[in-house]
Design a protein around this motif. Sequence first.
Motif, short mmCIF file in Angstrom:
data_model
loop_
_atom_site.label_atom_id
_atom_site.label_comp_id
_atom_site.label_asym_id
_atom_site.label_seq_id
_atom_site.Cartn_x
_atom_site.Cartn_y
_atom_site.Cartn_z
N THR A 148 1.03 -1.64 -0.22
CA THR A 148 -0.04 0.34 -0.27
C THR A 148 0.88 1.46 -0.22
O THR A 148 0.41 2.09 0.24
CB THR A 148 -1.16 -0.20 1.00
N THR A 149 1.80 1.41 0.56
CA THR A 149 2.82 2.47 0.05
C THR A 149 4.49 1.67 -0.53
O THR A 149 3.98 0.78 -0.70
CB THR A 149 3.41 2.78 1.56
N TYR A 150 5.05 2.99 -0.70
CA TYR A 150 6.40 3.32 -1.35
C TYR A 150 7.52 3.94 -1.00
O TYR A 150 6.20 4.45 -0.05
CB TYR A 150 5.70 3.51 -3.13
N PRO A 151 8.73 3.29 -0.79
CA PRO A 151 8.99 2.03 -1.74
C PRO A 151 8.70 0.97 -0.62
O PRO A 151 8.82 1.49 0.46
CB PRO A 151 10.32 1.99 -1.95
N GLU A 152 8.88 -0.26 -1.06
CA GLU A 152 8.55 -1.45 -0.43
C GLU A 152 8.93 -2.63 -1.06
O GLU A 152 8.96 -2.90 -2.42
CB GLU A 152 6.95 -1.82 -0.06
N VAL A 153 9.25 -3.11 -0.76
CA VAL A 153 10.36 -4.29 -1.08
C VAL A 153 9.62 -6.13 -0.66
O VAL A 153 9.05 -5.82 0.79
CB VAL A 153 11.72 -4.79 -0.79
N VAL A 154 9.47 -6.96 -1.71
CA VAL A 154 8.89 -7.71 -0.88
C VAL A 154 9.96 -9.30 -1.64
O VAL A 154 10.40 -8.63 -3.02
CB VAL A 154 7.94 -8.48 -1.68
N VAL A 155 10.55 -10.06 -0.78
CA VAL A 155 12.28 -11.68 -1.06
C VAL A 155 10.94 -12.13 -0.99
O VAL A 155 10.07 -13.06 0.09
CB VAL A 155 12.59 -11.38 0.04
N THR A 156 11.20 -13.54 -1.91
CA THR A 156 10.48 -14.62 -1.75
C THR A 156 11.90 -15.23 -1.77
O THR A 156 12.69 -15.20 -2.82
CB THR A 156 9.66 -15.22 -2.86
N ASN A 157 12.16 -16.53 -1.51
CA ASN A 157 13.08 -17.44 -1.98
C ASN A 157 12.69 -19.20 -2.36
O ASN A 157 11.31 -19.78 -2.36
CB ASN A 157 13.66 -18.01 -0.69
N THR A 158 13.38 -19.03 -3.48
CA THR A 158 11.79 -20.78 -4.82
C THR A 158 12.73 -21.83 -3.48
O THR A 158 11.97 -22.63 -3.48
CB THR A 158 12.77 -20.92 -5.52
N ASP A 159 13.81 -21.75 -3.10
CA ASP A 159 13.63 -22.81 -1.73
C ASP A 159 12.81 -22.95 -0.44
O ASP A 159 12.82 -24.40 -0.11
CB ASP A 159 15.06 -22.89 -1.86
N PHE A 160 12.21 -22.06 -0.77
CA PHE A 160 11.23 -22.14 0.69
C PHE A 160 9.85 -21.44 0.20
O PHE A 160 9.89 -20.03 0.38
CB PHE A 160 11.72 -21.07 1.73
N PRO A 161 9.48 -21.65 -0.62
CA PRO A 161 8.06 -20.55 -1.15
C PRO A 161 7.02 -20.91 -0.58
O PRO A 161 6.01 -20.01 -1.38
CB PRO A 161 8.00 -21.86 -2.82
N ASP A 162 6.45 -21.33 0.37
CA ASP A 162 5.70 -21.04 1.12
C ASP A 162 5.21 -19.31 1.74
O ASP A 162 4.20 -19.19 2.17
CB ASP A 162 5.69 -21.91 2.99
N TYR A 163 6.58 -18.50 2.36
CA TYR A 163 6.25 -17.93 2.50
C TYR A 163 7.31 -16.62 1.92
O TYR A 163 8.48 -16.95 1.14
CB TYR A 163 6.53 -18.23 4.32
N ALA A 164 6.74 -14.81 1.90
CA ALA A 164 8.02 -14.45 1.67
C ALA A 164 7.73 -13.03 2.56
O ALA A 164 7.07 -13.54 3.99
CB ALA A 164 7.09 -13.33 0.21
N PHE A 165 8.19 -12.15 2.66
CA PHE A 165 8.03 -11.18 3.82
C PHE A 165 8.82 -9.88 2.98
O PHE A 165 9.84 -9.61 1.60
CB PHE A 165 9.26 -11.07 4.78
N SER A 166 7.75 -9.17 3.53
CA SER A 166 7.85 -7.00 2.90
C SER A 166 8.42 -6.62 4.54
O SER A 166 8.32 -6.56 5.67
CB SER A 166 6.85 -7.39 2.53
N LEU A 167 8.85 -5.63 3.40
CA LEU A 167 9.68 -4.84 4.44
C LEU A 167 10.17 -2.86 3.83
O LEU A 167 9.86 -3.26 2.42
CB LEU A 167 11.56 -4.76 4.62
#
Length: 210
Positions: A148-167
């Motif tokens: 909903t805001t910027y700048p915002e980063v989302v990181v995913t790891n294909t080795d652990f696909p069930d979760y991501a994190f944003s910051l």
Amino acid sequence: MLEVYLFINPISETCYQTEKKIIKLLAQAQNKIRFRVLPLLTLSTVSFAMQHVGVSSSIEHQVVDTLYKASLDYEAALFQGQKRGRNFLLNVQECTLRNNFKYTDEMVEKVAFKSHLDWELFKKDRQSDLAVKTFKKDQRIAAEMQITTYPEVVVTNTDFPDYAFSLNPQESFNILHKFILHPQDSVLCSNNHTHYLHSAKLNRPQKPIK
């Protein structure tokens, strides 16, 4: 493999500086990383942009129009390659900031040549339905990732696909730095600017209905 999504306002100085900082960080990474910069255009981001720039609500339509045009032009530039597209975006941001947020066709043409784009092809692409569809797809991705805001980063790891994190990369860049350079050793702790997202469904094609 890591996937890094950076959501930005295409005419924001903060986003411009953040992009350069993250690109520099990614250049230091030893592991393979897929990096995407996505424009974000919502009511909240328009309002934030107007407050940040210090413009009157009477020209809100003009602000929205500028943000939309810049977003579509960026999408069109990406059709000629991710690297050229990102260079185009950085050059657009630099010129826009230098010229008091004015966004003109003359400026775009200069930036396109500076970014080594095929101008004739770019002119067609920036007016195409495909650019609009791509932009709308990016807005859906932002909604799925709860941006909903910027700048915002989302990181995913294909080795652990069930979760991501944003910051928020401005306030928690140290976490992003550790995760990019040492993903196998990173322990992500939730704080005021970092939270986990259910990401399993975000980038996986749905199975066809039989």
